[in-house]
Write an enzyme that holds these catalytic residues in place. Structure first.
Site, mmCIF file in Angstrom:
data_model
loop_
_atom_site.group_PDB
_atom_site.id
_atom_site.type_symbol
_atom_site.label_atom_id
_atom_site.label_comp_id
_atom_site.label_asym_id
_atom_site.label_seq_id
_atom_site.Cartn_x
_atom_site.Cartn_y
_atom_site.Cartn_z
ATOM 1 N N TYR A 128 50.978 41.585 52.991
ATOM 2 C CA TYR A 128 50.682 41.481 51.556
ATOM 3 C C TYR A 128 51.667 42.328 50.742
ATOM 4 O O TYR A 128 52.267 41.846 49.769
ATOM 5 C CB TYR A 128 49.238 41.931 51.308
ATOM 6 C CG TYR A 128 48.851 42.013 49.850
ATOM 7 C CD1 TYR A 128 48.657 40.865 49.093
ATOM 8 C CD2 TYR A 128 48.662 43.251 49.231
ATOM 9 C CE1 TYR A 128 48.297 40.944 47.747
ATOM 10 C CE2 TYR A 128 48.299 43.333 47.895
ATOM 11 C CZ TYR A 128 48.121 42.184 47.155
ATOM 12 O OH TYR A 128 47.760 42.264 45.827
HETATM 13 N N1 LIG Z 1 42.161 43.314 42.464
HETATM 14 C C1 LIG Z 1 43.055 44.187 42.903
HETATM 15 O O1 LIG Z 1 42.702 45.278 43.397
HETATM 16 C C2 LIG Z 1 44.523 43.896 42.778
HETATM 17 C C3 LIG Z 1 45.418 44.976 42.883
HETATM 18 C C4 LIG Z 1 46.774 44.750 42.783
HETATM 19 C C5 LIG Z 1 47.241 43.473 42.566
HETATM 20 N N2 LIG Z 1 46.370 42.422 42.463
HETATM 21 C C6 LIG Z 1 46.939 41.085 42.239
HETATM 22 O O2 LIG Z 1 46.409 40.570 41.025
HETATM 23 C C7 LIG Z 1 46.357 39.141 41.101
HETATM 24 C C8 LIG Z 1 44.963 38.676 40.746
HETATM 25 O O3 LIG Z 1 44.029 39.249 41.644
HETATM 26 P P1 LIG Z 1 42.468 39.311 41.320
HETATM 27 O O4 LIG Z 1 42.003 40.639 41.722
HETATM 28 O O5 LIG Z 1 42.213 38.840 39.956
HETATM 29 O O6 LIG Z 1 41.914 38.242 42.385
HETATM 30 P P2 LIG Z 1 40.644 37.258 42.297
HETATM 31 O O7 LIG Z 1 39.557 37.855 41.470
HETATM 32 O O8 LIG Z 1 40.354 36.906 43.719
HETATM 33 O O9 LIG Z 1 41.190 35.960 41.514
HETATM 34 C C9 LIG Z 1 42.232 35.227 42.080
HETATM 35 C C10 LIG Z 1 42.656 34.130 41.131
HETATM 36 O O10 LIG Z 1 43.819 33.505 41.664
HETATM 37 C C11 LIG Z 1 43.551 32.127 41.894
HETATM 38 N N3 LIG Z 1 44.232 31.712 43.113
HETATM 39 C C12 LIG Z 1 44.146 32.259 44.345
HETATM 40 N N4 LIG Z 1 44.939 31.583 45.196
HETATM 41 C C13 LIG Z 1 45.538 30.598 44.471
HETATM 42 C C14 LIG Z 1 46.459 29.569 44.773
HETATM 43 N N5 LIG Z 1 46.915 29.360 46.025
HETATM 44 N N6 LIG Z 1 46.850 28.747 43.778
HETATM 45 C C15 LIG Z 1 46.383 28.920 42.531
HETATM 46 N N7 LIG Z 1 45.503 29.860 42.166
HETATM 47 C C16 LIG Z 1 45.090 30.693 43.148
HETATM 48 C C17 LIG Z 1 42.046 31.973 41.968
HETATM 49 O O11 LIG Z 1 41.687 30.645 41.597
HETATM 50 P P3 LIG Z 1 40.219 30.021 41.993
HETATM 51 O O12 LIG Z 1 39.190 30.854 41.263
HETATM 52 O O13 LIG Z 1 40.243 28.622 41.460
HETATM 53 O O14 LIG Z 1 40.090 30.139 43.456
HETATM 54 C C18 LIG Z 1 41.604 33.047 40.946
HETATM 55 O O15 LIG Z 1 41.701 32.536 39.643
HETATM 56 C C19 LIG Z 1 46.826 38.763 42.507
HETATM 57 O O16 LIG Z 1 48.188 38.434 42.467
HETATM 58 C C20 LIG Z 1 46.620 40.058 43.294
HETATM 59 O O17 LIG Z 1 47.481 40.120 44.396
HETATM 60 C C21 LIG Z 1 45.021 42.602 42.560
#
Ligand SMILES: NC(=O)c1ccc[n+]([C@@H]2O[C@H](COP(=O)([O-])OP(=O)(O)OC[C@H]3O[C@@H](n4cnc5c(N)ncnc54)[C@H](OP(=O)(O)O)[C@@H]3O)[C@@H](O)[C@H]2O)c1
Length: 251
Positions: free
Chosen positions: A156
């Protein structure tokens, strides 16, 4: 002219929060989702209730073969709903995490991460280059994990690290068009990410609260307003930067 932002993966989590805060700052918003159509439609309704225009598209950002059809549909919606040929801001946010030690990581896990976080971002941005307006902005989501070494997050973090390098190349190549490109690297945030581990597992939540200077795990409202702010005129001279937004995680 009202700006139009596209945010991938905005049916929930950080993408959803960012979309709502971008709307609060006066832009119209186009979101994408992978599978959660109802949640995406609810986000569109919330944005419209704020008096802004919005649209949602289904898009698997890990499947680059679908990008030409997406761009075609996008152009149609831009024309019909906005009477425009372009949009202004792109937030490459969509993605999932994997937790596995190097010894245990499968090819499927590895490819899944590369496809959504690196290949998808690269080729989606490429596909959108003719549609993003000169003077536009791109924000790519990375992670606080690229600055440290956290066992279990090798694949990741490696692809997120690649996005940070890609971002500075985008900034250089697109600078001639006045397009600024930055990376936002959130710390641990309470979302559905990794099965909602940071939000739902008390031990995990406490672990992060203990290593974050501000003394708690992050919430989506710590990130969305920051990205929305980065996309305003106030921040137009910030370019080619990795900006960590983590409350001071591991300092
Ligand atoms: N949360 C953390 O601690 C954290 C920290 C650092 C970075 N990030 C980054 O922030 C971003 C968002 O994370 P989050 O925490 O908001 O995650 P999340 O709550 O799991 O939401 C993920 C979102 O991405 C969409 N998604 C996942 N896989 C996809 C794909 N193959 N094609 C299109 N859409 C896809 C999902 O769509 P569906 O709902 O339709 O499935 C959902 O809208 C990611 O890039 C993650 O790596 C997160």
């Amino acid at each position: 002219m009202t700006k139009i932002a596209i945010i991938t993966g905005a049916s929930r989590g950080l993408g959803r929060n960012t979309a709502l805060h971008i709307a609060d700052k006066g832009s119209d918003v186009i979101i994408t989702y992978r599978s959660r159509k109802e949640e995406a439609e609810a986000v569109v309704a919330e944005i419209e209730a704020k008096g802004r225009k919005a649209a949602a598209f289904q898009l698997d950002t890990a499947d680059i073969s679908t990008f030409p059809a997406f761009v075609e549909s996008l152009r149609r919606v831009l024309k019909d709903k906005w009477q425009r040929d372009t949009f202004d801001h792109l937030v490459n946010n969509a993605g999932h995490g994997e937790y596995a030690m190097i010894a245990d990581t499968t090819e499927a896990q590895f490819d899944g991460l590369v496809n959504v976080h690196l290949k998808g971002v690269f080729f989606l941005t490429q596909a959108l280059l003719p549609v993003i307006a000169d003077g536009g902005r791109i924000v790519n989501l990375s992670t606080g994990l690229t600055r440290i070494s956290a066992p279990g997050f090798s694949a990741y973090s490696a692809v997120k690290g690649a996005i940070e390098i890609l971002s500075i190349y985008m900034a250089k190549e697109l600078g001639a068009r006045g397009i600024a490109v930055n990376t936002v690297a959130p710390g641990a945030i309470e979302t559905d990410f990794l099965g909602g581990a940071v939000r739902d597992q008390p031990d995990m939540n406490k672990f992060f609260a203990d290593i974050i200077a501000l003394g708690r795990a992050g919430v989506p409202d710590d990130i969305g307003p920051m990205i929305a702010g980065l996309l305003t005129e106030d921040n137009r001279w910030i370019n080619a930067q990795r900006i960590e937004v983590s409350g001071g995680q591991v300092i």
